[in-house]
Structure formats: C-alpha cells, structure tokens
Design an enzyme around this catalytic site. Structure first.
Site, short mmCIF file in Angstrom:
data_model
loop_
_atom_site.label_atom_id
_atom_site.label_comp_id
_atom_site.label_asym_id
_atom_site.label_seq_id
_atom_site.Cartn_x
_atom_site.Cartn_y
_atom_site.Cartn_z
N HIS A 82 22.47 54.26 77.71
CA HIS A 82 21.81 53.57 76.88
C HIS A 82 22.88 52.68 75.61
O HIS A 82 23.11 51.59 75.67
CB HIS A 82 20.89 54.31 75.94
O1 RIB Z 1 16.15 56.57 73.57
C1 RIB Z 1 17.53 56.42 73.83
C2 RIB Z 1 18.46 56.46 72.49
O2 RIB Z 1 18.06 57.83 71.78
C3 RIB Z 1 19.90 56.70 72.80
O3 RIB Z 1 20.27 56.26 71.48
C4 RIB Z 1 19.85 58.16 72.86
O4 RIB Z 1 21.28 58.73 72.34
C5 RIB Z 1 19.08 58.64 71.63
O5 RIB Z 1 19.54 58.54 70.61
#
Ligand code: RIB
Ligand code: CA
Length: 312
Positions: A241
C-alpha cells in the site's frame, strides 16, 4: 529542486518500505517524519520510524511523535497484520537516534507557517489524526500545503478492515472528514489501486538477492507482511500500500485516476470510515480529491527495486 515532503506514518512494514523509497530518491527533501498511532500504538510507531531512518542511513532525519489515539473513536490497531512490534520480520536494532522533543502537530504547524507557502507536500501513510489536529490547531496552514498524497480508502474494492472501510480511514474517520473538507489539494491512493501492487514471490526474491544491507531486509519485511493478505485474498503476494504514495509523486504516469467528490462516513457503525467516492459524478458535487484507481504494477516494482538497491 527537490520536492519538500513531510511523511506522516504508522510503521507498519509497508510504511517502512515507503520511507525507504523516500530516502532513496533524490527527488525528495524529507523535512521530517511524524508518527501517529495506527498499525500499532504510538510508542511503537515512533520507535519503528526511527529504526527505519537508521536502516536507510539517515540518523540525521527528524522524527516526531504525534497523536496517541484518534480524535473521537478508541484506537484500533492491526498487530494481526504487522505483528506485535509493528515491524515483525527482520530483527532491527533498537534506534539510537533521538526522538524530537517537539510534538508532531506543533512541528507540522511551525514548519508549514515558516516555509514558503505552497512548497510542502504531506505524504500520509496512516490514520489522519495528526493532520486533522494540525488543521484544527492552526487553520491558516491549509492554503499553505501544496498537496496531501494519502494512502487510504477504497471504493469498488470495498474495505479491508470492515466490508466498507479501509484501515487508515476506519481508525479515524472524523480526522479524515476534517482533511477532506479542508480544501487542500488531495491525491487519494485507495485499495482499488494498492490491491494491484502485489508483492509476488519473484518481486520479493529480487529484493532478497540485492547485495546491499537494505534489500534483503525489505524482503524479510515483505515475507512477514504479505502472509496475512495472501491467506485472505488467495493471491501470490500481498498489496504493497504505502510506497504507492511516494511512487505517485515520483512517476505519476504509472498511475491513473480521476477527480471525484469523496465523502467520509462518520455516523453509521455499519459503514463507519467508508470513503464514498463519486466516481461517476452522480452527486453533482465538486471534486474533493484526485482518486487513483489503477497502477502499472510492474513499473511500480521496477521503480521501487531500482531505488531500494541504491540504499546502504
Ligand atoms: O489499509 C492499509 C493501510 O493501513 C496501510 O497504510 C497500512 O500500513 C495500514 O496503516
Ligand atoms: Ca501505514
């Protein structure tokens, strides 16, 4: 002229890779890193942020601790994904670089008021609590922020924490509403994009084969991080992500999306934290974010591996 950025983060293995990408890229001048409670409690996210700075050889970086919990709701963490430490996988040494004494919110306000207006980009990788608190503490910072590039939300892809909500927004929906109502230019990088950036086995092995110190450690971070999502989604690899935030700034041509109105659900427990993205423009409301839907995942990993290979 490097782009001045502040990284707001809740490490988190994917945050770690995003921070490493930032430090490996001369296109960025990282003014500071502000830790927020999210994946794990603040005491761990601030320590993890310092561990990652030292891994990148950047013990000169300035790390600030911010909000210990969301604006209104109790803190929800994600040790089930990131492990007890938040950085499970490699065994990273305890940090020796200092945590800055100044509160992250004061650092954000002071820096945004002191630096030339419109020259700082905020890269947010976790819940938006620190950003919302800074906007409430000093509303005059809003027009001075060049852009916020935020990992969070989901629309056609749904949520990853509830069927409706993605973790960063779910943890602090009220903070997200403050940010999305601020009028600041926002690029939102939701699950619709990040679920196409999968850390396949071949991609992880490329990091493991690197001859520097950082590459194999990134492989260990991803080995641990991806196991949860591989089981959940039945995919070869898990979504990476947070590095998408920095990659969008480096190579926006790898991504595509459109300007949309984005509303945040803060009332219903059923859909709490949902990002209601008007992708088809049916509400007639003005856009509040540039929402990214697609990424060239091979191009993204080529960029990421090229940069990680440059680190110590
Ligand atoms: O849903 C994914 C996000 O939530 C990313 O930033 C992961 O690190 C968590 O913070
Ligand atoms: Ca994160």
């Amino acid at each position: 002229m490097p782009r001045k950025i502040i990284i707001d983060t809740d490490p988190g293995q994917d945050d770690a890779v995003a921070i490493l990408l930032a430090f490996a890229s001369p296109e960025f001048d990282v003014l500071g890193l502000t830790a927020v409670a999210g994946n794990v409690p603040l005491a761990l996210t601030e320590k993890n942020t310092r561990k990652i700075c030292e891994l990148a050889g950047r013990s000169d970086a300035r790390v600030f601790a911010g909000a210990v919990r969301p604006l209104i709701r109790p803190l929800v963490t994600a040790e089930y994904v990131h492990g007890k430490t938040g950085l499970d996988g490699p065994d990273l040494p305890e940090p020796t670089m200092p945590l800055q004494k100044q509160h992250a919110v004061d650092f954000l306000v002071e820096t945004l008021m002191a630096q030339e207006a419109g020259t700082i980009t905020l890269c947010t990788l976790g819940p938006l609590t620190n950003i919302a608190l800074a906007l409430i503490r000093e509303p005059r910072i809003a027009p001075r922020i060049q852009r916020i590039v935020a990992m969070g939300g989901g629309f056609f892809e749904g949520g990853n924490t509830t069927p409706a909500a993605e973790f960063n927004i779910y943890v602090d929906p009220q903070a997200a509403r403050v940010v999305f109502h601020s009028g600041i230019p926002i690029t939102l990088i939701p699950l619709d994009c990040t679920h196409k950036a999968l850390t396949s086995r071949a991609r992880v092995e490329k990091f493991r084969r690197m001859t520097n110190r950082t590459g194999p450690i990134v492989a260990q971070l991803l080995d641990f991080f991806e196991r949860f999502d591989e089981r959940k989604y039945g995919t070869d690899g898990g979504p990476l992500h947070d590095p998408c935030v920095l990659a969008w700034l480096l190579k926006p041509e790898l991504f595509s999306g459109r300007d949309c109105h984005v509303a945040i659900e803060c009332e219903s427990e059923l859909t709490m934290g949902m990002t209601v993205v008007d992708w088809w423009g049916v509400t007639g409301k003005p856009p509040t974010a540039h929402v990214i839907k697609d990424v060239d995942s091979q191009g993204f990993f080529d960029l990421l591996s090229d940069r990680i290979a440059r680190l110590p």
